[in-house]
Design a protein around this motif. Sequence first.
Motif, mmCIF file in Angstrom:
data_model
loop_
_atom_site.group_PDB
_atom_site.id
_atom_site.type_symbol
_atom_site.label_atom_id
_atom_site.label_comp_id
_atom_site.label_asym_id
_atom_site.label_seq_id
_atom_site.Cartn_x
_atom_site.Cartn_y
_atom_site.Cartn_z
ATOM 1 N N GLY A 26 -7.607 -2.178 3.492
ATOM 2 C CA GLY A 26 -8.027 -3.480 2.943
ATOM 3 C C GLY A 26 -9.544 -3.559 3.051
ATOM 4 O O GLY A 26 -10.102 -3.145 4.059
ATOM 5 N N LEU A 27 -10.195 -4.054 1.998
ATOM 6 C CA LEU A 27 -11.663 -4.020 1.974
ATOM 7 C C LEU A 27 -12.272 -5.413 1.994
ATOM 8 O O LEU A 27 -11.754 -6.341 1.366
ATOM 9 C CB LEU A 27 -12.140 -3.273 0.725
ATOM 10 C CG LEU A 27 -11.690 -1.812 0.619
ATOM 11 C CD1 LEU A 27 -12.085 -1.230 -0.728
ATOM 12 C CD2 LEU A 27 -12.266 -0.972 1.751
ATOM 13 N N GLU A 28 -13.338 -5.538 2.738
ATOM 14 C CA GLU A 28 -14.120 -6.778 2.752
ATOM 15 C C GLU A 28 -15.496 -6.463 2.190
ATOM 16 O O GLU A 28 -16.199 -5.611 2.726
ATOM 17 C CB GLU A 28 -14.278 -7.299 4.177
ATOM 18 C CG GLU A 28 -12.984 -7.777 4.795
ATOM 19 C CD GLU A 28 -13.157 -8.050 6.279
ATOM 20 O OE1 GLU A 28 -13.612 -9.136 6.622
ATOM 21 O OE2 GLU A 28 -12.853 -7.153 7.083
ATOM 22 N N GLY A 41 0.511 -0.185 10.706
ATOM 23 C CA GLY A 41 -0.039 0.321 11.957
ATOM 24 C C GLY A 41 -1.209 -0.533 12.406
ATOM 25 O O GLY A 41 -1.588 -1.492 11.739
ATOM 26 N N ILE A 97 -8.580 0.020 8.010
ATOM 27 C CA ILE A 97 -7.692 1.133 7.713
ATOM 28 C C ILE A 97 -6.662 1.309 8.811
ATOM 29 O O ILE A 97 -6.957 1.140 9.991
ATOM 30 C CB ILE A 97 -8.524 2.432 7.505
ATOM 31 C CG1 ILE A 97 -7.801 3.687 8.004
ATOM 32 C CG2 ILE A 97 -9.820 2.414 8.281
ATOM 33 C CD1 ILE A 97 -7.050 4.340 6.953
ATOM 34 N N VAL A 107 -12.395 -10.581 0.040
ATOM 35 C CA VAL A 107 -11.462 -9.890 0.925
ATOM 36 C C VAL A 107 -10.244 -9.447 0.128
ATOM 37 O O VAL A 107 -9.614 -10.255 -0.558
ATOM 38 C CB VAL A 107 -11.010 -10.820 2.071
ATOM 39 C CG1 VAL A 107 -10.050 -10.087 3.010
ATOM 40 C CG2 VAL A 107 -12.210 -11.360 2.836
ATOM 41 N N SER A 108 -9.922 -8.156 0.213
ATOM 42 C CA SER A 108 -8.749 -7.664 -0.527
ATOM 43 C C SER A 108 -7.507 -7.712 0.339
ATOM 44 O O SER A 108 -7.568 -7.719 1.561
ATOM 45 C CB SER A 108 -8.976 -6.228 -1.018
ATOM 46 O OG SER A 108 -8.542 -5.296 -0.034
ATOM 47 N N GLU A 109 -6.362 -7.720 -0.314
ATOM 48 C CA GLU A 109 -5.084 -7.521 0.370
ATOM 49 C C GLU A 109 -5.014 -6.065 0.829
ATOM 50 O O GLU A 109 -5.696 -5.201 0.257
ATOM 51 C CB GLU A 109 -3.931 -7.793 -0.602
ATOM 52 C CG GLU A 109 -3.758 -9.254 -0.977
ATOM 53 C CD GLU A 109 -3.226 -10.059 0.202
ATOM 54 O OE1 GLU A 109 -2.173 -9.698 0.746
ATOM 55 O OE2 GLU A 109 -3.886 -11.054 0.567
ATOM 56 N N PRO A 110 -4.179 -5.757 1.816
ATOM 57 C CA PRO A 110 -4.053 -4.352 2.230
ATOM 58 C C PRO A 110 -3.181 -3.571 1.248
ATOM 59 O O PRO A 110 -2.176 -2.977 1.621
ATOM 60 C CB PRO A 110 -3.408 -4.453 3.627
ATOM 61 C CG PRO A 110 -2.707 -5.768 3.632
ATOM 62 C CD PRO A 110 -3.417 -6.677 2.682
HETATM 63 P P1 ADP Z 1 -10.732 -10.173 10.141
HETATM 64 O O1 ADP Z 1 -11.004 -11.618 10.169
HETATM 65 O O2 ADP Z 1 -10.491 -9.571 11.463
HETATM 66 O O3 ADP Z 1 -11.748 -9.414 9.345
HETATM 67 P P2 ADP Z 1 -8.887 -10.408 7.977
HETATM 68 O O4 ADP Z 1 -7.612 -11.136 8.006
HETATM 69 O O5 ADP Z 1 -10.054 -11.030 7.291
HETATM 70 O O6 ADP Z 1 -9.308 -10.014 9.423
HETATM 71 O O7 ADP Z 1 -8.566 -9.001 7.298
HETATM 72 C C1 ADP Z 1 -9.571 -8.130 6.987
HETATM 73 C C2 ADP Z 1 -9.089 -7.039 6.053
HETATM 74 O O8 ADP Z 1 -8.163 -6.182 6.737
HETATM 75 C C3 ADP Z 1 -8.347 -7.511 4.821
HETATM 76 O O9 ADP Z 1 -8.946 -6.856 3.720
HETATM 77 C C4 ADP Z 1 -6.928 -7.041 5.006
HETATM 78 O O10 ADP Z 1 -6.355 -6.661 3.786
HETATM 79 C C5 ADP Z 1 -7.100 -5.833 5.899
HETATM 80 N N1 ADP Z 1 -5.959 -5.516 6.759
HETATM 81 C C6 ADP Z 1 -5.199 -6.351 7.461
HETATM 82 N N2 ADP Z 1 -4.275 -5.685 8.152
HETATM 83 C C7 ADP Z 1 -4.462 -4.357 7.890
HETATM 84 C C8 ADP Z 1 -3.830 -3.146 8.341
HETATM 85 N N3 ADP Z 1 -2.840 -3.136 9.204
HETATM 86 N N4 ADP Z 1 -4.317 -1.986 7.843
HETATM 87 C C9 ADP Z 1 -5.327 -1.967 6.993
HETATM 88 N N5 ADP Z 1 -5.947 -3.056 6.556
HETATM 89 C C10 ADP Z 1 -5.541 -4.250 6.996
#
Ligand code: ADP
Length: 477
Positions: free
Chosen positions: A9-11, A209, A198, A155-158
């Motif tokens: 998932g990408l921010e 994971g 990741i 913020v993208s979905e995973p």
């Molecule tokens: P944070 O506030 O800690 O940055 P977020 O809820 O904003 O957490 O999520 C950040 C990014 O992590 C999002 O793009 C989401 O899709 C991704 N993400 C969430 N869980 C996982 C996972 N288990 N593996 C990979 N990416 C993930």
Amino acid sequence: MREYDIVIGLEVHAQLLTSTKIFCGCSTKAGLPPNTNTCPVCMGMPGILPVLNRKVVAYGIKLGLATHCSITRRNIFARKNYFYPDLPKGYQITQYENPLGEHGFLEIEVGHSSKRIGITRIHMEEDAGKNIHDEHEPLSYVDFNRAGVPLLEIVSEPDITSTEEAVAYLKELRQVLMYLDICDGNMEEGSFRCDANISVKPAGSEQFGIRTELKNMNSFKNVQKALEFEINRHIGIVKSGGRVEQDTMLWNAAENRTYSMRSKEESHDYRYFPEPDLLPLEVDDAWIEEVRSLLPELPSARRRRFQLQYGIPEYDADVLTQSKPLADYFEKCTHLLDSPKEISNWIMTSVLRVLNEKGIDISALTVTPEMLTDMLSLIKKGTISISMAKDVFSEMAGTGRSSAEIVKSRGLEQVSDEVDLRDKVRDIIENNPAETEKYRAGKTQLLGFFVGQLMKATRGKANPKIANKIIKEMLDS
Ligand code: ADP
Ligand code: MG
Ligand code: ZN
């Protein structure tokens, strides 16, 4: 079959192309002397009051609509509290519970299939300043010029399942931002930055994971390399029966590896609360529709249209739509000359080569669409050959002179006058009786010999097509 599934998932933080900061009138211009782009508001002096920059909201709506998000009508800003020397107020103004855009998606192409990557949220926030650690050892300095510069966080979905998809998503998002004219997309200078989350899981498993978050990658290459390194590290840990620890990792490009920031004990508690100095922001339908009516054609639509309308291959359409100005250049050319594939070929080779060599943008190219298509017309008329045209193009790019001028001043015109060429061929046949006899007896490979003689007689300027035709006719008669 792969043993592990990859989940990414990408921010992304995109710096917006507004002329002033998000909550004050300071300029957003980069590269000025440190701490000259500041005022009591962005320096967080006691008693200051922020005033929201309307353009930031318009730009956020623009991106939200372009990525199929629903736009939040009532936006509350939030304070994210933490201490860091580059954060003068001791908190960042951002959005928390009601981001401006939600539940969107971006369509990406990987291989020959397309895939939708969900966009969780798009929100507005302010950037922090910049700590400078190495230039004045042993002291560290802070430059607050960037504090308060507007950002969109996307913020993208995973939903991303490979490093290729991750890079494709980033490239597409960057292109959309640039087509919308709201971000310059410069990764090296940090106006388009990406943090990557990741994790890996046994293939087919439902449960995600434990993830790590990667930072400090300032190119697509580095994003890809950092993700690959981290995927292997995770798989190594899991395979040997260990557990990945949730952590933030820094990519070290010089060593090609990630390092843990060991930040787990400071597990974030930002104590978000509604920003009391800003009123809720109401976005009404009229505003949304106004922004929608101004949306340009987006890269994916333009790629498809180029293939359909101009009959050019997918590859060409991808290259030509890389940037909006380049795509505009191509289209202007096609309006002047109806030869889209030839125009495309010239842009993909000569034009892009010059842009690369000079390190310039298409807007700085001295060869206008008119000049390029005039030159292509000279090729069509047989005035110059393609190889001559390559020289002519280089000279146009260097001097800004027109192709007609260059052809004239360098005496490049091809000899296409049939009467003149026939006279010369007659002489050649007369002076080379042996070859003529052999040719007429069936040794037609000798055609090249005659063409060579004619080229010599015209100092290389005989129009090859006409030359071949005439020589054949005269030898066969
Ligand atoms: P944070 O506030 O800690 O940055 P977020 O809820 O904003 O957490 O999520 C950040 C990014 O992590 C999002 O793009 C989401 O899709 C991704 N993400 C969430 N869980 C996982 C996972 N288990 N593996 C990979 N990416 C993930
Ligand atoms: Mg986050
Ligand atoms: Zn300011």
